[in-house]
Design a protein around this motif. Structure first.
Motif, PDB file in Angstrom:
ATOM      1  N   UNK A   1       0.779  -1.235   0.000  1.00 36.34           N
ATOM      2  CA  UNK A   1       0.000   0.000   0.000  1.00 36.34           C
ATOM      3  C   UNK A   1       0.805   1.275   0.000  1.00 36.34           C
ATOM      4  N   UNK A   2       2.107   1.181  -0.167  1.00 33.51           N
ATOM      5  CA  UNK A   2       2.954   2.375  -0.199  1.00 33.51           C
ATOM      6  C   UNK A   2       3.039   2.942  -1.611  1.00 33.51           C
ATOM      7  N   UNK A   3       3.279   4.239  -1.722  1.00 35.89           N
ATOM      8  CA  UNK A   3       3.458   4.900  -3.010  1.00 35.89           C
ATOM      9  C   UNK A   3       4.939   4.815  -3.378  1.00 35.89           C
ATOM     10  N   UNK A   4       5.236   4.179  -4.493  1.00 35.96           N
ATOM     11  CA  UNK A   4       6.617   3.872  -4.859  1.00 35.96           C
ATOM     12  C   UNK A   4       6.970   4.521  -6.188  1.00 35.96           C
ATOM     13  N   UNK A   5       8.174   5.103  -6.256  1.00 37.15           N
ATOM     14  CA  UNK A   5       8.759   5.584  -7.507  1.00 37.15           C
ATOM     15  C   UNK A   5      10.158   4.984  -7.626  1.00 37.15           C
ATOM     16  N   UNK A   6      10.598   4.800  -8.898  1.00 42.21           N
ATOM     17  CA  UNK A   6      11.853   4.066  -9.112  1.00 42.21           C
ATOM     18  C   UNK A   6      12.732   4.810 -10.105  1.00 42.21           C
ATOM     19  N   UNK A   7      13.892   5.314  -9.627  1.00 43.28           N
ATOM     20  CA  UNK A   7      14.909   5.905 -10.504  1.00 43.28           C
ATOM     21  C   UNK A   7      15.868   4.806 -10.948  1.00 43.28           C
TER      22      UNK A   7
ATOM     23  N   UNK B   1      14.273  15.998  -4.664  1.00 40.14           N
ATOM     24  CA  UNK B   1      13.961  17.333  -4.120  1.00 40.14           C
ATOM     25  C   UNK B   1      12.507  17.702  -4.403  1.00 40.14           C
ATOM     26  N   UNK B   2      11.996  17.306  -5.564  1.00 42.40           N
ATOM     27  CA  UNK B   2      10.632  17.690  -5.942  1.00 42.40           C
ATOM     28  C   UNK B   2       9.579  16.793  -5.297  1.00 42.40           C
ATOM     29  N   UNK B   3       9.831  15.509  -5.204  1.00 40.65           N
ATOM     30  CA  UNK B   3       8.816  14.553  -4.736  1.00 40.65           C
ATOM     31  C   UNK B   3       8.771  14.438  -3.214  1.00 40.65           C
ATOM     32  N   UNK B   4       9.898  14.676  -2.550  1.00 43.25           N
ATOM     33  CA  UNK B   4      10.009  14.655  -1.094  1.00 43.25           C
ATOM     34  C   UNK B   4       9.531  13.312  -0.520  1.00 43.25           C
ATOM     35  N   UNK B   5      10.313  12.257  -0.716  1.00 44.26           N
ATOM     36  CA  UNK B   5       9.920  10.936  -0.208  1.00 44.26           C
ATOM     37  C   UNK B   5      10.027  10.869   1.317  1.00 44.26           C
ATOM     38  N   UNK B   6       9.346   9.883   1.889  1.00 52.55           N
ATOM     39  CA  UNK B   6       9.453   9.602   3.323  1.00 52.55           C
ATOM     40  C   UNK B   6      10.583   8.628   3.628  1.00 52.55           C
ATOM     41  N   UNK B   7      11.019   7.892   2.596  1.00 49.16           N
ATOM     42  CA  UNK B   7      12.054   6.870   2.756  1.00 49.16           C
ATOM     43  C   UNK B   7      12.769   6.699   1.428  1.00 49.16           C
ATOM     44  N   UNK B   8      14.069   6.478   1.489  1.00 49.85           N
ATOM     45  CA  UNK B   8      14.863   6.279   0.276  1.00 49.85           C
ATOM     46  C   UNK B   8      15.582   4.930   0.368  1.00 49.85           C
TER      47      UNK B   8
ATOM     48  N   UNK C   1      21.657  11.116   0.837  1.00 45.99           N
ATOM     49  CA  UNK C   1      22.229  11.960   1.880  1.00 45.99           C
ATOM     50  C   UNK C   1      21.491  13.289   1.994  1.00 45.99           C
ATOM     51  N   UNK C   2      21.022  13.817   0.861  1.00 43.60           N
ATOM     52  CA  UNK C   2      20.333  15.113   0.858  1.00 43.60           C
ATOM     53  C   UNK C   2      18.878  15.016   1.301  1.00 43.60           C
ATOM     54  N   UNK C   3      18.307  13.816   1.304  1.00 43.16           N
ATOM     55  CA  UNK C   3      16.869  13.677   1.501  1.00 43.16           C
ATOM     56  C   UNK C   3      16.411  14.040   2.915  1.00 43.16           C
ATOM     57  N   UNK C   4      17.269  13.815   3.894  1.00 48.64           N
ATOM     58  CA  UNK C   4      16.882  14.097   5.262  1.00 48.64           C
ATOM     59  C   UNK C   4      15.879  13.119   5.843  1.00 48.64           C
ATOM     60  N   UNK C   5      15.700  11.959   5.207  1.00 46.53           N
ATOM     61  CA  UNK C   5      14.753  10.949   5.679  1.00 46.53           C
ATOM     62  C   UNK C   5      15.524   9.645   5.890  1.00 46.53           C
ATOM     63  N   UNK C   6      14.925   8.649   6.554  1.00 44.08           N
ATOM     64  CA  UNK C   6      15.608   7.362   6.710  1.00 44.08           C
ATOM     65  C   UNK C   6      15.994   6.767   5.357  1.00 44.08           C
ATOM     66  N   UNK C   7      17.144   6.132   5.336  1.00 38.22           N
ATOM     67  CA  UNK C   7      17.653   5.560   4.090  1.00 38.22           C
ATOM     68  C   UNK C   7      18.030   4.099   4.296  1.00 38.22           C
ATOM     69  N   UNK C   8      17.911   3.339   3.214  1.00 38.58           N
ATOM     70  CA  UNK C   8      18.251   1.919   3.218  1.00 38.58           C
ATOM     71  C   UNK C   8      19.191   1.668   2.047  1.00 38.58           C
ATOM     72  N   UNK C   9      20.275   0.970   2.307  1.00 39.29           N
ATOM     73  CA  UNK C   9      21.219   0.619   1.250  1.00 39.29           C
ATOM     74  C   UNK C   9      21.429  -0.881   1.191  1.00 39.29           C
TER      75      UNK C   9
END
Length: 302
Positions: A28-34, A60-67, A81-89
């Motif tokens: 149910x999450x909204x997902x975009x894929x680069x 910068x434009x979409x402002x995700x909650x998680x990357x 690093x620029x997103x300011x939200x939790x990140x997963x690698x």
């Protein structure tokens, strides 16, 4: 929750991210894929929404909650690093990741193949998404003789590419001279679930995607390394007892056909590589799947 995935240049890494992206979207999450242009059709066929802009611009434009990003891709790492939200690698197999560290590492590497485990990393099975209904390369007819897959021969025109291509050809000739079935593949994107179950050994250049695919299906491996990263990957396969890696001395000259045939025959008929590879495949099958991580991932932003 908005989740932005960002893959790098390697197709196997993109296809691993696709599996997790599909699981997040199904929850149910909204997902975009680069991803690179050559992988966008895969993203679309997987039922995901590709991003045409660069990851930093879109982030910068979409402002995700998680990357969720590829830590080997500079643009992806910078965007995270620029997103300011939790990140997963996704923790790389051989090459050191770029900084900064993500909030959480996901480690798709089977534990016996991980040189230095990352404390606190979330384990996941090293699967990769495959395009449904894609025609597989024509396979040799079923026979009692073992099948060996040879993949990863370079197609470039540089002298080192031509030298390594000759080496791959010699290995292929050695496979056939031993009376084994030969399956030769080109490119870096294959339906492994159709190709590897009938193989007992894979010969490759140390690519992470092939290492993981062979591990999933319990297939022994012979590595003809192209560089230091691939050499380290091959060394870990040897340490785990599931493969062989040509040494610098063997690569520096023109390996004899007798020596190459010995390596292939050892993987197929003797030693501990084949049973160890089978045991590794069974261990991989018991690892968590991407869908098993969704609840913990969603908890990162609550």
């Amino acid at each position: 929750m908005r989740v932005l995935f960002s893959g790098g240049l390697g197709m196997p890494a993109v296809l691993r991210l696709v599996l997790l992206a599909r699981a997040m979207q199904a929850a149910g999450n909204e997902v975009r894929f680069c991803c690179p242009a050559r992988a966008r059709h895969r993203v679309v066929r997987a039922g995901l929404v590709p991003v045409l802009a660069g990851p930093r611009q879109f982030g910068r434009a979409w402002r995700p909650d998680l990357v969720v990003h590829d830590p080997l891709c500079p643009d992806s790492a910078a965007m995270a690093a620029e997103s300011g939200v939790p990140t997963i690698g996704y923790l790389p197999y051989a090459r050191p990741p770029l900084s900064p560290r993500p909030t959480v590492w996901i480690d798709p590497c089977p534990p016996p193949l991980r040189e230095r485990p990352e404390p606190g990393a979330w384990q996941v099975r090293c699967d990769a998404w495959e395009l449904p209904g894609r025609p597989a390369p024509r396979l040799p007819a079923l026979a009692l003789t073992p099948r060996v897959c040879v993949t990863g021969a370079p197609a470039g025109s540089r002298p080192e590419d031509r030298r390594r291509a000759r080496l791959f050809r010699r290995v292929a000739e050695g496979v056939e001279s031993l009376g084994l079935q030969l399956l030769e593949l080109t490119g870096d994107d294959h339906p492994w679930s159709l190709l590897l179950p009938g193989c007992v050994a894979v010969v490759h250049g140390g690519d992470e995607g092939v290492v993981y695919a062979a591990a999933r299906f319990g297939v022994s491996q012979l590595v003809l390394p192209a560089g230091e990263d691939e050499r380290r990957a091959g060394a870990r396969l040897e340490q785990a007892g599931i493969g062989r890696c040509l040494s610098d001395d063997e690569l520096a000259g023109d390996p004899s056909m007798l020596r190459l045939r010995f390596h292939v025959a050892e993987l197929v008929n003797g030693g501990r590589a084949l049973p160890e590879a089978v045991r590794l495949g069974l261990a991989v099958a018991r690892m968590p799947q991407p869908a098993d991580l969704v609840a913990d991932i969603e908890a990162l932003v609550r």
